[in-house]
Design a protein around this motif. Structure first.
Motif, PDB file in Angstrom:
ATOM      1  N   PRO A 136      11.416   6.519 -22.136  1.00 20.82           N
ATOM      2  CA  PRO A 136      10.868   6.585 -20.768  1.00 20.82           C
ATOM      3  C   PRO A 136       9.394   6.962 -20.744  1.00 20.82           C
ATOM      4  O   PRO A 136       8.651   6.495 -19.873  1.00 20.82           O
ATOM      5  CB  PRO A 136      11.738   7.663 -20.096  1.00 20.82           C
ATOM      6  N   THR A 141      12.976  -0.364  -8.774  1.00 17.45           N
ATOM      7  CA  THR A 141      13.368  -0.086 -10.151  1.00 17.45           C
ATOM      8  C   THR A 141      12.362  -0.668 -11.123  1.00 17.45           C
ATOM      9  O   THR A 141      11.983  -1.826 -11.011  1.00 17.45           O
ATOM     10  CB  THR A 141      14.755  -0.686 -10.449  1.00 17.45           C
ATOM     11  N   MET A 148      13.754   0.970 -20.731  1.00 16.85           N
ATOM     12  CA  MET A 148      14.419   2.176 -20.247  1.00 16.85           C
ATOM     13  C   MET A 148      15.477   1.838 -19.217  1.00 16.85           C
ATOM     14  O   MET A 148      16.547   2.453 -19.184  1.00 16.85           O
ATOM     15  CB  MET A 148      13.381   3.137 -19.644  1.00 16.85           C
ATOM     16  N   ASP A 149      15.227   0.851 -18.365  1.00 17.79           N
ATOM     17  CA  ASP A 149      16.207   0.446 -17.354  1.00 17.79           C
ATOM     18  C   ASP A 149      17.463  -0.128 -18.009  1.00 17.79           C
ATOM     19  O   ASP A 149      18.586   0.151 -17.578  1.00 17.79           O
ATOM     20  CB  ASP A 149      15.599  -0.587 -16.397  1.00 17.79           C
ATOM     21  N   TYR A 184      19.270   2.762 -19.592  1.00 14.90           N
ATOM     22  CA  TYR A 184      19.934   3.496 -18.506  1.00 14.90           C
ATOM     23  C   TYR A 184      21.208   2.776 -18.056  1.00 14.90           C
ATOM     24  O   TYR A 184      22.282   3.384 -17.964  1.00 14.90           O
ATOM     25  CB  TYR A 184      18.953   3.646 -17.336  1.00 14.90           C
ATOM     26  N   VAL A 187      25.095   4.260 -18.482  1.00 18.09           N
ATOM     27  CA  VAL A 187      25.949   4.512 -17.315  1.00 18.09           C
ATOM     28  C   VAL A 187      27.164   3.582 -17.345  1.00 18.09           C
ATOM     29  O   VAL A 187      28.191   3.881 -16.737  1.00 18.09           O
ATOM     30  CB  VAL A 187      25.188   4.356 -15.973  1.00 18.09           C
TER      31      VAL A 187
END
Length: 229
Positions: free
Chosen positions: A39, A167, A176-177, A180, A184
């Protein structure tokens, strides 16, 4: 002179042997550093060289952790060298290597390595703290591998994912997205701010959620139950 050279080689072999006891801990250490720096590298481009160093060290420590039979080591090296080289060439000479090629090499290495490392952990005769570090590393590598897979999917088929316009920097998904979204998904949190649209992406996300649940429920529980510190 020959005797001194022989002693030096023996000393080096001993030091490498001592480090091999902590090979999974070393791998886990660089994995955590890489996930922390991602990040920062997205928000502050000046951190990109540091990300590349940590990313390269994950691959190098992964090769060290996977040391076993020579033909396996050669195969891993054949996957590791292009994965590291493509990242650095892409950074130093942006037009020399396409982003799809960079993602593909990294994806090939981590996909093979995740399975290979899992097999090493499962075959461990004695469950130690380092074996547990290896099991945790497998889980993190699974998440990172899926993130690279999602990024690769979105490269070859733009629009594979839907997301809020806020976003990512500039409204575009970053590594990073994808990391992520991957974690999740593997932990089945599913916040819903990023979600798959294409059939391939939907299938991949479903499979990741299933494998993540099975991994936590079966493998980690077994290792912890049998651990000897």
């Amino acid at each position: 002179m020959i005797r001194m050279h022989g002693r030096w080689r023996e000393s080096l072999r001993t030091k490498v042997g001592d480090l091999s006891v902590y090979r999974f801990r070393i791998l886990l250490f660089f994995l955590i550093l890489t996930l922390i720096i991602i990040p920062l590298a997205v928000v502050y481009p000046e951190f990109n060289p540091l990300f590349l160093i940590f990313f390269s060290m994950v691959i190098i420590s992964g090769v060290f952790a996977a040391q076993r039979k020579r033909h396996f080591l050669i195969l891993i090296l054949l996957l590791a060298i292009p994965a590291v080289a493509a990242r650095w060439i892409s950074y130093l000479f942006p037009t020399a290597v396409s982003e799809i090629t960079v993602h593909l090499f990294a994806l090939l290495f981590f996909s093979f390595f995740a399975v290979y490392l899992l097999e090493i952990v499962l075959r461990a005769k004695t469950i130690t703290g380092d074996t547990i570090a290896g099991a945790i590393s497998v889980y993190l590598i699974m998440g990172l591998t899926w993130a690279l897979a999602y990024q690769f999917m979105d490269e070859i088929q733009p629009g594979s994912f839907a997301y809020d316009t806020g976003t990512g920097p500039g409204g575009v998904l970053s590594l990073m997205d994808y990391v992520y979204f991957s974690f999740v998904t593997i932990t089945t949190l599913g916040y819903g701010d990023i979600y798959p649209l294409s059939p391939v992406a939907e299938s991949a996300a479903s499979f990741e959620a299933v494998t993540g649940t099975i991994y936590i429920a079966v493998l980690i529980a077994r290792l912890v139950g049998s651990m000897e510190w």
